[in-house]
Design a protein around this motif. Structure first.
Motif, PDB file in Angstrom:
ATOM      1  N   PRO A 137       0.807  -1.221   0.000  1.00 30.35           N
ATOM      2  CA  PRO A 137       0.000   0.000   0.000  1.00 30.35           C
ATOM      3  C   PRO A 137       0.839   1.269   0.000  1.00 30.35           C
ATOM      4  O   PRO A 137       0.337   2.352  -0.303  1.00 30.35           O
ATOM      5  N   GLY A 138       2.128   1.148   0.333  1.00 29.58           N
ATOM      6  CA  GLY A 138       3.012   2.312   0.346  1.00 29.58           C
ATOM      7  C   GLY A 138       3.814   2.481  -0.924  1.00 29.58           C
ATOM      8  O   GLY A 138       4.734   3.306  -0.982  1.00 29.58           O
ATOM      9  N   LEU A 139       3.482   1.736  -1.968  1.00 30.50           N
ATOM     10  CA  LEU A 139       4.258   1.795  -3.211  1.00 30.50           C
ATOM     11  C   LEU A 139       4.254   3.208  -3.797  1.00 30.50           C
ATOM     12  O   LEU A 139       3.201   3.800  -4.002  1.00 30.50           O
ATOM     13  N   ASP A 140       5.409   3.706  -4.091  1.00 30.60           N
ATOM     14  CA  ASP A 140       5.586   5.040  -4.667  1.00 30.60           C
ATOM     15  C   ASP A 140       4.936   5.100  -6.053  1.00 30.60           C
ATOM     16  O   ASP A 140       5.207   4.256  -6.911  1.00 30.60           O
ATOM     17  N   ASP A 141       4.079   6.115  -6.276  1.00 27.99           N
ATOM     18  CA  ASP A 141       3.405   6.250  -7.566  1.00 27.99           C
ATOM     19  C   ASP A 141       4.379   6.500  -8.712  1.00 27.99           C
ATOM     20  O   ASP A 141       4.017   6.310  -9.888  1.00 27.99           O
ATOM     21  N   ARG A 142       5.578   6.937  -8.407  1.00 28.56           N
ATOM     22  CA  ARG A 142       6.551   7.230  -9.469  1.00 28.56           C
ATOM     23  C   ARG A 142       7.188   5.964 -10.034  1.00 28.56           C
ATOM     24  O   ARG A 142       7.893   6.017 -11.042  1.00 28.56           O
ATOM     25  N   TYR A 262      -3.560  11.541 -21.682  1.00 33.10           N
ATOM     26  CA  TYR A 262      -2.592  10.500 -22.023  1.00 33.10           C
ATOM     27  C   TYR A 262      -1.176  11.077 -22.089  1.00 33.10           C
ATOM     28  O   TYR A 262      -0.187  10.387 -21.805  1.00 33.10           O
ATOM     29  N   GLU A 263      -1.073  12.333 -22.465  1.00 34.57           N
ATOM     30  CA  GLU A 263       0.242  12.966 -22.604  1.00 34.57           C
ATOM     31  C   GLU A 263       0.864  13.307 -21.253  1.00 34.57           C
ATOM     32  O   GLU A 263       2.038  13.649 -21.180  1.00 34.57           O
ATOM     33  N   GLU A 264       0.073  13.235 -20.183  1.00 33.35           N
ATOM     34  CA  GLU A 264       0.562  13.613 -18.859  1.00 33.35           C
ATOM     35  C   GLU A 264       1.183  12.390 -18.184  1.00 33.35           C
ATOM     36  O   GLU A 264       0.476  11.532 -17.657  1.00 33.35           O
ATOM     37  N   THR A 265       2.487  12.312 -18.196  1.00 35.60           N
ATOM     38  CA  THR A 265       3.186  11.173 -17.606  1.00 35.60           C
ATOM     39  C   THR A 265       3.910  11.590 -16.328  1.00 35.60           C
ATOM     40  O   THR A 265       4.267  12.755 -16.139  1.00 35.60           O
ATOM     41  N   VAL A 266       4.121  10.623 -15.445  1.00 28.96           N
ATOM     42  CA  VAL A 266       4.772  10.890 -14.167  1.00 28.96           C
ATOM     43  C   VAL A 266       6.236  11.261 -14.396  1.00 28.96           C
ATOM     44  O   VAL A 266       6.952  10.609 -15.158  1.00 28.96           O
ATOM     45  N   LYS A 267       6.680  12.317 -13.709  1.00 25.50           N
ATOM     46  CA  LYS A 267       8.072  12.754 -13.774  1.00 25.50           C
ATOM     47  C   LYS A 267       8.749  12.336 -12.462  1.00 25.50           C
ATOM     48  O   LYS A 267       8.552  12.972 -11.421  1.00 25.50           O
ATOM     49  N   PRO A 268       9.550  11.291 -12.474  1.00 29.89           N
ATOM     50  CA  PRO A 268      10.113  10.740 -11.232  1.00 29.89           C
ATOM     51  C   PRO A 268      10.914  11.747 -10.409  1.00 29.89           C
ATOM     52  O   PRO A 268      10.936  11.662  -9.178  1.00 29.89           O
ATOM     53  N   ALA A 270      10.429  15.045 -10.304  1.00 34.16           N
ATOM     54  CA  ALA A 270       9.714  16.280  -9.976  1.00 34.16           C
ATOM     55  C   ALA A 270       8.393  16.051  -9.257  1.00 34.16           C
ATOM     56  O   ALA A 270       7.979  16.879  -8.441  1.00 34.16           O
ATOM     57  N   ASP A 271       7.723  14.929  -9.520  1.00 34.48           N
ATOM     58  CA  ASP A 271       6.404  14.692  -8.953  1.00 34.48           C
ATOM     59  C   ASP A 271       6.496  14.037  -7.577  1.00 34.48           C
ATOM     60  O   ASP A 271       7.438  13.284  -7.297  1.00 34.48           O
ATOM     61  N   PRO A 272       5.492  14.266  -6.709  1.00 34.43           N
ATOM     62  CA  PRO A 272       5.485  13.632  -5.379  1.00 34.43           C
ATOM     63  C   PRO A 272       5.121  12.158  -5.470  1.00 34.43           C
ATOM     64  O   PRO A 272       4.627  11.677  -6.496  1.00 34.43           O
ATOM     65  N   SER A 273       5.319  11.433  -4.375  1.00 32.74           N
ATOM     66  CA  SER A 273       5.114   9.988  -4.371  1.00 32.74           C
ATOM     67  C   SER A 273       3.647   9.589  -4.476  1.00 32.74           C
ATOM     68  O   SER A 273       3.348   8.429  -4.746  1.00 32.74           O
ATOM     69  N   ASP A 274       2.714  10.537  -4.269  1.00 31.42           N
ATOM     70  CA  ASP A 274       1.284  10.248  -4.379  1.00 31.42           C
ATOM     71  C   ASP A 274       0.658  10.967  -5.565  1.00 31.42           C
ATOM     72  O   ASP A 274      -0.522  11.313  -5.555  1.00 31.42           O
ATOM     73  N   LEU A 276      -0.403  10.096  -8.505  1.00 35.39           N
ATOM     74  CA  LEU A 276      -1.546   9.524  -9.223  1.00 35.39           C
ATOM     75  C   LEU A 276      -2.867   9.851  -8.524  1.00 35.39           C
ATOM     76  O   LEU A 276      -3.857  10.196  -9.188  1.00 35.39           O
ATOM     77  N   SER A 277      -2.900   9.747  -7.203  1.00 36.89           N
ATOM     78  CA  SER A 277      -4.136  10.077  -6.493  1.00 36.89           C
ATOM     79  C   SER A 277      -4.394  11.581  -6.535  1.00 36.89           C
ATOM     80  O   SER A 277      -5.549  12.026  -6.595  1.00 36.89           O
ATOM     81  N   ARG A 278      -3.343  12.390  -6.516  1.00 37.21           N
ATOM     82  CA  ARG A 278      -3.521  13.846  -6.637  1.00 37.21           C
ATOM     83  C   ARG A 278      -4.118  14.203  -8.000  1.00 37.21           C
ATOM     84  O   ARG A 278      -5.019  15.045  -8.089  1.00 37.21           O
ATOM     85  N   TRP A 279      -3.579  13.596  -9.041  1.00 37.59           N
ATOM     86  CA  TRP A 279      -4.115  13.856 -10.381  1.00 37.59           C
ATOM     87  C   TRP A 279      -5.590  13.458 -10.465  1.00 37.59           C
ATOM     88  O   TRP A 279      -6.397  14.175 -11.054  1.00 37.59           O
ATOM     89  N   LEU A 280      -5.923  12.320  -9.887  1.00 34.26           N
ATOM     90  CA  LEU A 280      -7.320  11.884  -9.895  1.00 34.26           C
ATOM     91  C   LEU A 280      -8.216  12.875  -9.167  1.00 34.26           C
ATOM     92  O   LEU A 280      -9.313  13.215  -9.641  1.00 34.26           O
ATOM     93  N   GLN A 281      -7.786  13.331  -7.999  1.00 30.54           N
ATOM     94  CA  GLN A 281      -8.581  14.298  -7.253  1.00 30.54           C
ATOM     95  C   GLN A 281      -8.817  15.564  -8.059  1.00 30.54           C
ATOM     96  O   GLN A 281      -9.939  16.091  -8.111  1.00 30.54           O
ATOM     97  N   ASN A 282      -7.763  16.063  -8.684  1.00 29.21           N
ATOM     98  CA  ASN A 282      -7.890  17.282  -9.481  1.00 29.21           C
ATOM     99  C   ASN A 282      -8.841  17.081 -10.656  1.00 29.21           C
ATOM    100  O   ASN A 282      -9.666  17.957 -10.963  1.00 29.21           O
ATOM    101  N   PHE A 283      -8.742  15.919 -11.294  1.00 26.12           N
ATOM    102  CA  PHE A 283      -9.608  15.657 -12.437  1.00 26.12           C
ATOM    103  C   PHE A 283     -11.066  15.546 -12.009  1.00 26.12           C
ATOM    104  O   PHE A 283     -11.948  16.208 -12.567  1.00 26.12           O
TER     105      PHE A 283
END
Length: 410
Positions: A137-142, A262-268, A270-274, A276-283
């Motif tokens: 459950p602690g797996l880094d989203d990056r 689709y063009e928005e990819t994770v930047k290891p 620069a982006d925080p470890s969470d 993916l969930s942040r992007w979902l919340q914003n969307f």
């Protein structure tokens, strides 16, 4: 089949599938916004019945392999408990978001697609969970890994499988890769054993994976494109009964906004470890989401194996066909109460559902044993009871205002 490297095309109804050719991974594209002539041809094809001879063939020692896998998954759960002092599911442990919506079955389907709950136009309440596939459950989203999506469909009526009697829901689960690396019970036993022994030593794990004939399939999970979950295609990976027939299914992002992501990819770096969930919340705070639910029917057992889930059913030969639309209105996708309730009390299990959507093949027979065993350990170690919710109202958290009128009549 000639594969081409995957590039987005912006077409409204498209789906993609993985193939391995000469050691290279390819994603192939299928377009499903067909004309009347194409739809007529699809209706006339020779689809194989779910109860036809040879659809399911139980492998030698499968029961023993499945029991071993159930024990191994429990071992992995206990290891994670030592890290987090809380027990999570053996896979898909990291919640990225939970949303509420409705599944709209199209009312103009051809006869061969009018199967099970899709036999007439209807709307069903659903609760859906986005996840990361591994059991940490602690797996880094990056870190690139397969992602998951699961739906509980409410108000379902019909003849239920034994595990779903008294629970008027249909559980449907997806994964972001079309082929399943845990392709049958024996493969699952071998791979889980390697992950337990060498999961903390990637070079040693890869040495063993590269000695296998299915090395490309096993290593693909570490090379998936790490992109926004709202732009991600999801697949059943395994086969299911589809009324009279057999099918796999997929979920395809269908709004213009989702496709652009689709063009928005994770930047290891620069982006925080969470992220993916942040992007979902914003969307989900600002946008509605829409997905096409598509089915791919079985026509050739030699080319479309049911017992081995490591092979993609070629969509150029066996096209995806749309039967319903999943609609998710804007909302908060990371409600703490809903997240805790889901993780502590809910089990998504494809054996919770209708007989007309029965799971088929070895990987699904494995799930029939492993999922209850995994859930039972979670309940025991966390002192939390399993709750088989029967309606959206029984799931904590707010209900989007856009669904209020719909729920009054459903």
């Amino acid at each position: 089949m000639t594969g081409q490297p995957w590039e987005p095309d912006g077409t409204a109804r498209s789906s993609y599938a993985l193939t391995v050719q000469q050691g290279r991974i390819f994603i192939t594209m299928d377009i499903t916004n067909r004309g009347v002539d194409d739809e007529a041809k699809l209706a006339d094809r020779n689809y194989i019945r779910w109860d036809a001879h040879g659809v399911e063939k139980i492998a030698e020692n499968e029961e023993e392999d499945i029991k071993a896998v159930a024990d191994m998954i429990n071992t992995m759960q206990k290891a994670q408990f030592n890290n987090h002092r809380h027990c999570f599911s053996g896979t898909h442990a990291r919640t990225q978001g939970i949303v509420k919506g409705k599944l709209v079955v199209h009312d103009d389907l051809p006869e061969h697609l009018k199967q099970s709950i899709f036999d007439h136009g209807a709307e069903y309440p659903v609760v859906c969970r986005y996840s990361s596939e591994p059991g940490d459950p602690g797996l880094d989203d990056r870190i690139p890994q397969p992602r998951g999506f699961a739906m509980k469909v409410f108000n379902v009526q019909g003849d239920f499988l034994p595990g779903g009697v008294g629970i008027p829901t249909q559980d449907i689960e997806f994964n972001s890769t079309p082929a399943l690396d845990l392709a049958n019970a024996r493969t699952t036993r071998e791979i889980i054993d390697l992950r337990i022994k060498y999961g903390n030593n990637p070079p040693e794990l890869y040495k063993h994976l590269e000695a296998r004939p299915d090395t490309d399939l096993q290593k693909f999970r570490d090379t998936v494109r790490n992109t926004h979950l709202e732009s991600t295609h999801h697949y059943s990976q395994t086969a299911f009964r589809f009324g009279d027939y057999v099918a796999k299914y997929c979920l395809v992002p269908n709004s213009t906004t989702q496709k652009k992501l689709y063009e928005e990819t994770v930047k290891p770096d620069a982006d925080p470890s969470d992220i993916l969930s942040r992007w979902l919340q914003n969307f989900h705070r600002d946008h509605d989401a829409e997905y096409l639910l598509q089915f791919q029917l079985l026509e050739n057992l030699d080319d479309q194996p049911v017992e081995y889930a490591g092979k993609v059913w070629d969509p150029e030969k066996y096209p995806w066909q749309t039967v319903a639309t999943l609609v998710v209105p804007r909302q908060d996708s990371f409600d703490w109460e809903m997240k805790s309730f889901w993780e502590d009390h809910i089990r998504v299990d494809p054996w919770h559902g209708l007989k007309t959507l029965q799971p088929l093949g070895g990987p699904n027979r494995l799930r029939k044993v492993v999922y209850p065993a995994s859930s039972a350990l979670r309940r025991k170690m966390n002192a939390r009871a399993e709750v088989n919710v029967k309606s959206m109202a029984e799931v904590p958290g707010p209900i989007p205002a856009a669904l209020n009128n719909f729920l009054e009549v459903n």
